[in-house]
Design an enzyme around this catalytic site. Structure first.
Site, PDB file in Angstrom:
ATOM      1  N   ASP A 381       0.635  -0.854   0.000  1.00 47.54           N
ATOM      2  CA  ASP A 381      -0.114   0.087   0.180  1.00 47.54           C
ATOM      3  C   ASP A 381       0.601   0.856   0.077  1.00 47.54           C
ATOM      4  O   ASP A 381       1.505   1.667   1.303  1.00 47.54           O
ATOM      5  CB  ASP A 381      -0.991   0.001   1.101  1.00 47.54           C
ATOM      6  CG  ASP A 381      -0.527  -1.015   3.228  1.00 47.54           C
ATOM      7  OD1 ASP A 381       0.850  -1.168   2.538  1.00 47.54           O
ATOM      8  OD2 ASP A 381      -0.913  -0.192   4.207  1.00 47.54           O
ATOM      9  N   GLU A 587      12.726   1.855   7.774  1.00 51.39           N
ATOM     10  CA  GLU A 587      11.270   0.924   6.944  1.00 51.39           C
ATOM     11  C   GLU A 587      11.869   0.139   5.592  1.00 51.39           C
ATOM     12  O   GLU A 587      11.477  -0.963   5.197  1.00 51.39           O
ATOM     13  CB  GLU A 587       9.997   1.250   7.949  1.00 51.39           C
ATOM     14  CG  GLU A 587       9.735   2.094   6.767  1.00 51.39           C
ATOM     15  CD  GLU A 587       8.657   2.443   6.327  1.00 51.39           C
ATOM     16  OE1 GLU A 587       7.436   1.626   6.995  1.00 51.39           O
ATOM     17  OE2 GLU A 587       7.884   3.971   6.190  1.00 51.39           O
TER      18      GLU A 587
END
Length: 631
Positions: A381, A587
């Site tokens: 996403d 991340e």
């Protein structure tokens, strides 16, 4: 939510179950479930009762999706849902995800701009001395005075986001990656820092009695959870795969097992593993990797593990997630797609979803929101992979895609369930799931493998075929279009052992080498630059780990320039440079350079921490990659 299947029963139309009206529903044959046709109820229909916490109702689901019988507890009245009204496949049926706050309050706060990140508000627990009703009244009265007034009203009734979490008082042992690195080497120092970082990422629900399931969006997990860090104040499904394995590798066996047992607990209590461990994530899941993790960590299994995995498998493969495809010779195969059970704006991104759909009709809004939520269920996403035009989020059509990675994950799940079942002495389940895995391998080969491109590719349904799939009718393989672009997900079957033959795996590895995805700083998610975070130029740790392990199965381990070593080394160099210069782990990373620059794009700023990045680095170092770092 919780579901209980009591047993299959056979009833004649004159003896409806639980005094439901015997009036037959009308309509054509529902080919998905072989349901009733021309007003005749299937005499072998299975009655399944679903207890809906939100709706406060009991529902009967027969073989026909167009009919429902429901009655609230304590009431004897019933009815049969008339055709033409709301059905499961009707976009007019919309249900908010599990929330402990009224939708009116959610809309008021999120649309006011009181918080820059919409996720902040839905992670804030209600204070013990107040009530939701009082908070709602206060916020609504503050709206005319602007965002700051709304923010002040919220802070009068809610505590800071994340205040319902504490760090564990102690760990089962001192974390350490015992991989025999030379003392004082880069690998030794880095791995020790990463292992000790678990103390900062493990969380438990606070013992403060002020916070309960009625005042917080956090699920009451029984074991400590691993949070990614930053804005992510809860654990996530597919993150848990890498985090659990890395915890175990660092000697934190109890914590690693607990991370997986938390997922088993969610299946036991809610019927699915949600996207994340907050109530607003209950409408969708993520890539199903629990069985694969439990296969690697037998000590994390519980007495009902097999039964719970079967329950998750059914949830992940049934209903609108299943797509039947007719091959050229007339053979029928079944594959799955990502599908969210909600068609509403996401509570944690309410303002973004509302603004994105503001020019659409109500029907189109909810179609878009389901596709947006389904993209979140993929873990990607967002990405051009889901966009019809490749760049506009408003063109997201996730539910029209038959994805390579999901079906590879499901094959890996089937193989893992077979292994766990046979180790538990359940030979029947072993036989069933071994057969299901072979069927899926065949389907992946026939539908998703491209002989021309020498790799697997997502397949896109036309709008007409999509509508057929919703009715459970098969679609033709020849009508499916190949996805544009090259994505790292195209090669995930290598990790899941989904190749039809050793030759096919070698073709895919050759295609990966020529794809251009391997950049100086690692393996990028795709070759398309859309501004979304799961596209070029971002490097994502889980993708790197999957493809490193997948390629390593098919190349010479003694070749110092093998593709798996190139991918692992490029990523490790990038992550090391970032940590060495900033002391932080990200991340995602920018793959264009190996200087440790954080990735970019998407709905939020890059997060520092970071759970699965730390985990992947530890696992790659443990497996012998990164020796070049010591030079």
């Amino acid at each position: 939510l919780r579901s209980f299947t009591f047993r299959s029963v056979t009833r004649s139309p004159s003896k409806p179950t639980r005094r439901a009206s015997a009036t037959p529903a009308r309509g054509r044959l529902n080919q998905r479930t072989n349901a009733c046709s021309a007003g005749k109820r299937n005499p072998g229909a299975t009655r399944t009762w679903h207890e809906g916490e939100l709706a406060g109702s009991w529902r009967w689901w027969g073989k026909c999706a167009d009919r429902r019988w429901r009655t609230r507890p304590g009431r004897r009245r019933s009815h049969v849902q008339a055709p033409g009204k709301r059905t499961m496949r009707d976009d007019s049926e919309k249900q908010m995800p599990m929330l402990w706050i009224p939708k009116q309050l959610l809309e008021a706060v999120q649309c006011s701009g009181a918080f820059e990140d919409c996720k902040t508000f839905v992670d804030m627990p209600l204070q013990g001395q107040t009530s939701v009703e009082a908070a709602t009244d206060d916020v609504l009265q503050a709206i005319p005075d602007g965002a700051e007034a709304v923010r002040a009203a919220v802070l009068r009734h809610f505590d800071e986001a994340g205040s319902d979490l504490d760090q564990p008082l102690s760990l089962s042992s001192h974390p350490r990656l015992d991989a025999g690195f030379p003392p004082g080497s880069v690998r030794c120092k880095w791995s020790q820092w990463l292992a000790e970082s678990w103390t900062q990422l493990l969380r438990v629900r606070t013992q403060d009695q002020m916070y309960s399931s009625r005042t917080s969006s956090l699920l009451p997990l029984p074991y400590p959870m691993v949070i990614p860090a930053g804005r992510f104040r809860e654990s996530y499904y597919w993150d848990s795969y890498w985090c659990a394995l890395a915890l175990d590798a660092c000697g934190l066996h109890a914590e690693g097992a607990g991370a997986l047992r938390n997922l088993l607990w969610t299946i036991r209590n809610y019927g699915i593993v949600p996207n994340g461990t907050r109530k607003y994530y209950m409408g969708r899941s993520q890539p199903p990797l629990l069985a694969a993790a439990l296969e690697k960590m037998p000590h994390a299994r519980e007495s009902d593990t097999v039964q719970l995995l079967l329950k998750e498998y059914k949830s992940a493969t049934s209903g609108y997630r299943a797509v039947r495809v007719v091959l050229e010779g007339g053979e029928m195969v079944t594959l799955q797609r990502y599908w969210s059970d909600t068609a509403e704006a996401r509570p944690e991104s309410f303002r973004e979803d509302t603004e994105l759909a503001q020019d659409l009709s109500d029907n189109e809004k909810h179609k878009l929101w389901r596709n947006i939520s389904s993209a979140c269920a993929s873990g990607w996403d967002f990405s051009s992979r889901w966009m019809q035009n490749g760049f506009d989020l408003k063109s997201t059509c996730t539910t029209r895609v038959i994805p390579v990675d999901l079906n590879a994950f499901l094959l890996k799940m089937e193989c893992a369930i077979a292994t766990i079942a046979t180790e538990a002495g359940n030979e029947s389940t072993y036989s069933t799931f071994s057969h299901l895995a072979e069927q899926r391998r065949h389907a992946i080969d026939k539908v998703l493998w491209s002989k021309k491109q020498k790799r697997w590719q997502d397949r896109i349904m036309s709008e007409q075929d999509f509508e057929l799939s919703l009715r459970g009718q098969p679609i033709k393989r020849k009508n499916l279009n190949c996805a544009d672009g090259i994505f790292a997900s195209d090669f995930v079957p290598l990790w899941c052992k989904a190749e039809a033959s050793p030759e096919q795996a070698l073709y895919a590895i050759e295609s990966l080498e020529k794809s251009g995805l391997l950049e100086e700083g690692g393996l990028v998610a795709s070759n398309r630059s859309s501004g979304q975070q799961w596209d070029f130029p971002n490097v994502w740790p889980p993708l790197v780990h999957m493809l490193v392990e997948g390629v390593a199965k098919h190349v010479d381990p003694d070749n110092p320039r093998s593709l798996d070593k190139q991918m692992a080394t490029a990523f490790l160099q990038n992550a090391w440079q970032g940590w060495n210069s900033t002391g932080s782990m990200y991340e995602k990373y920018n793959g264009c350079k190996d200087c440790g620059i954080a990735g970019s794009g998407g709905e939020y700023s890059v997060q520092v921490g970071f759970g699965w990045t730390n985990a992947v680095v530890l696992l790659l170092l443990r497996d012998g990659y990164g020796r070049e770092l010591d030079d």
